[in-house]
Design a protein around this motif. Structure first.
Motif, mmCIF file in Angstrom:
data_model
loop_
_atom_site.group_PDB
_atom_site.id
_atom_site.type_symbol
_atom_site.label_atom_id
_atom_site.label_comp_id
_atom_site.label_asym_id
_atom_site.label_seq_id
_atom_site.Cartn_x
_atom_site.Cartn_y
_atom_site.Cartn_z
ATOM 1 N N PHE A 28 54.414 -38.948 29.312
ATOM 2 C CA PHE A 28 53.043 -38.543 29.601
ATOM 3 C C PHE A 28 52.348 -38.196 28.297
ATOM 4 C CE2 PHE A 28 55.123 -37.829 33.600
ATOM 5 C CZ PHE A 28 54.152 -38.112 34.560
ATOM 6 N N LYS A 29 51.105 -38.608 28.169
ATOM 7 C CA LYS A 29 50.257 -38.165 27.061
ATOM 8 C C LYS A 29 49.374 -37.058 27.609
ATOM 9 C CE LYS A 29 47.046 -39.742 23.507
ATOM 10 N NZ LYS A 29 46.310 -40.910 22.947
ATOM 11 N N ALA A 30 49.529 -35.840 27.095
ATOM 12 C CA ALA A 30 48.860 -34.698 27.718
ATOM 13 C C ALA A 30 48.405 -33.679 26.694
ATOM 14 C CB ALA A 30 49.803 -34.025 28.721
ATOM 15 N N ASP A 31 47.336 -32.985 27.053
ATOM 16 C CA ASP A 31 46.850 -31.836 26.296
ATOM 17 C C ASP A 31 46.125 -30.920 27.273
ATOM 18 O OD1 ASP A 31 46.467 -30.194 24.165
ATOM 19 O OD2 ASP A 31 44.959 -31.424 23.164
ATOM 20 N N GLY A 32 46.208 -29.625 27.030
ATOM 21 C CA GLY A 32 45.606 -28.664 27.947
ATOM 22 C C GLY A 32 44.162 -28.354 27.607
ATOM 23 N N SER A 33 43.400 -27.977 28.620
ATOM 24 C CA SER A 33 42.018 -27.537 28.406
ATOM 25 C C SER A 33 41.990 -26.268 27.553
ATOM 26 C CB SER A 33 41.334 -27.262 29.744
ATOM 27 O OG SER A 33 41.236 -28.437 30.521
ATOM 28 N N ILE A 34 40.932 -26.129 26.760
ATOM 29 C CA ILE A 34 40.701 -24.933 25.945
ATOM 30 C C ILE A 34 39.352 -24.362 26.357
ATOM 31 C CG2 ILE A 34 40.472 -24.002 23.621
ATOM 32 C CD1 ILE A 34 41.963 -26.469 22.582
ATOM 33 N N THR A 35 39.327 -23.076 26.703
ATOM 34 C CA THR A 35 38.111 -22.468 27.252
ATOM 35 C C THR A 35 37.773 -21.186 26.505
ATOM 36 O OG1 THR A 35 38.629 -23.378 29.434
ATOM 37 C CG2 THR A 35 37.002 -21.593 29.346
ATOM 38 N N LEU A 36 36.494 -21.022 26.184
ATOM 39 C CA LEU A 36 35.996 -19.825 25.510
ATOM 40 C C LEU A 36 35.101 -19.036 26.457
ATOM 41 C CD1 LEU A 36 35.636 -18.197 22.826
ATOM 42 C CD2 LEU A 36 33.624 -19.641 22.394
ATOM 43 N N ILE A 37 35.377 -17.756 26.564
ATOM 44 C CA ILE A 37 34.539 -16.840 27.342
ATOM 45 C C ILE A 37 33.863 -15.904 26.354
ATOM 46 C CG2 ILE A 37 34.517 -15.063 29.142
ATOM 47 C CD1 ILE A 37 37.221 -16.293 30.106
ATOM 48 N N THR A 38 32.530 -15.926 26.323
ATOM 49 C CA THR A 38 31.794 -15.085 25.378
ATOM 50 C C THR A 38 31.036 -14.017 26.148
ATOM 51 O OG1 THR A 38 29.986 -16.710 25.426
ATOM 52 C CG2 THR A 38 31.552 -16.853 23.617
ATOM 53 N N GLY A 39 31.124 -12.788 25.648
ATOM 54 C CA GLY A 39 30.520 -11.682 26.373
ATOM 55 C C GLY A 39 29.781 -10.715 25.490
ATOM 56 N N HIS A 40 29.307 -9.643 26.116
ATOM 57 C CA HIS A 40 28.560 -8.618 25.408
ATOM 58 C C HIS A 40 29.467 -7.912 24.413
ATOM 59 C CE1 HIS A 40 30.717 -6.711 28.649
ATOM 60 N NE2 HIS A 40 30.458 -5.508 28.170
ATOM 61 N N ASN A 41 28.846 -7.328 23.402
ATOM 62 C CA ASN A 41 29.573 -6.592 22.364
ATOM 63 C C ASN A 41 30.634 -7.462 21.687
ATOM 64 O OD1 ASN A 41 28.115 -4.222 22.956
ATOM 65 N ND2 ASN A 41 29.565 -3.659 24.573
ATOM 66 N N ASP A 42 30.330 -8.758 21.531
ATOM 67 C CA ASP A 42 31.255 -9.682 20.861
ATOM 68 C C ASP A 42 32.623 -9.710 21.530
ATOM 69 O OD1 ASP A 42 29.357 -10.407 18.908
ATOM 70 O OD2 ASP A 42 29.844 -8.627 17.721
ATOM 71 N N ASN A 43 32.628 -9.542 22.841
ATOM 72 C CA ASN A 43 33.895 -9.553 23.574
ATOM 73 C C ASN A 43 34.250 -10.998 23.907
ATOM 74 O OD1 ASN A 43 36.152 -8.553 24.795
ATOM 75 N ND2 ASN A 43 35.133 -7.924 26.673
#
Length: 215
Positions: A40-55
């Motif tokens: 299998f040729k595979a790679d996982g999703s990468i997700t960024l969650i951006t919030g208040h106070n640079d969280n």
């Protein structure tokens, strides 16, 4: 459009879901393609969650081959690895946690392990309890694909509740193919049904986000 019991699953073209106080952006859409030789040729999703106070929260870091891509993707958003306040690895497979070393000082949750540097913190993820980041974000146990999978739930976005689900869902149209890679199909089915009941949009481990439509 795919279906899962009473739920209709509709793939989305959007990769950015603004919200207050948190927005969710898919930096890389994962994939999984079977090859003729049985690999299998595979790679996982990468997700960024951006919030208040640079969280800023990063969910899954892709494989080691994604290192340069991840650094560039963060920089395009005005961020350096040191700006990430929490790194979550949904499970321990190499295409999801291959770049943890970019974040040596960030708190981490990888499966059921919570740590910062070499200090590990007791928690109740293994007992099925969510880890509350704040009133809008929590890390929830979603076992099945492995025994220690977790997902990240974000409320208050423009599309409602978003679940960054790792390999709980391979893709919108995984139908029964996910069972072949599950260590506990019964447990994973329970986790999947719970996710479908509570999330409005799901970001799977190896495909585009999809919307959950309830009959």
């Amino acid at each position: 459009m795919a279906s899962s019991g009473p739920f209709q699953l509709s793939p989305l073209s959007e990769l950015n879901f603004p919200g207050c106080p948190y927005s969710v952006s898919v930096l890389k859409v994962g994939y999984c393609h079977p090859q003729q030789d049985g690999t299998f040729k595979a790679d996982g999703s990468i997700t960024l969650i951006t919030g208040h106070n640079d969280n800023n929260i990063l969910v899954d870091t892709g494989g080691p081959w994604d290192r340069d891509f991840l650094i560039k993707a963060l920089k395009e958003r005005g961020l350096e690895p040191g700006d990430i306040r929490l790194v979550v690895g949904t499970h321990g497979h190499s295409d999801h946690v291959g770049n943890l070393s970019l974040f040596p000082s960030s708190p981490m949750i990888v499966g059921h392990d919570m740590s910062q540097g070499d200090i590990y913190t007791p928690n109740r993820l293994a007992q099925g309890d969510a880890h509350i980041v704040d009133e809008h974000v929590c890390v929830v146990p979603t076992p099945g694909h492995t025994g220690q999978d977790v997902s990240v739930q974000v409320t208050g976005t423009s599309v409602g509740t978003v679940l960054v689900a790792g390999d709980l869902f391979d893709s919108c149209c995984d139908e029964d193919s996910w069972r072949e890679l599950s260590v506990n199909t019964e447990m994973q089915e329970v986790s999947r049904q719970r996710a479908l009941r509570t999330a409005d949009v799901i970001i799977p481990g190896h495909g585009v986000p999809f919307k959950v439509l309830r009959n």
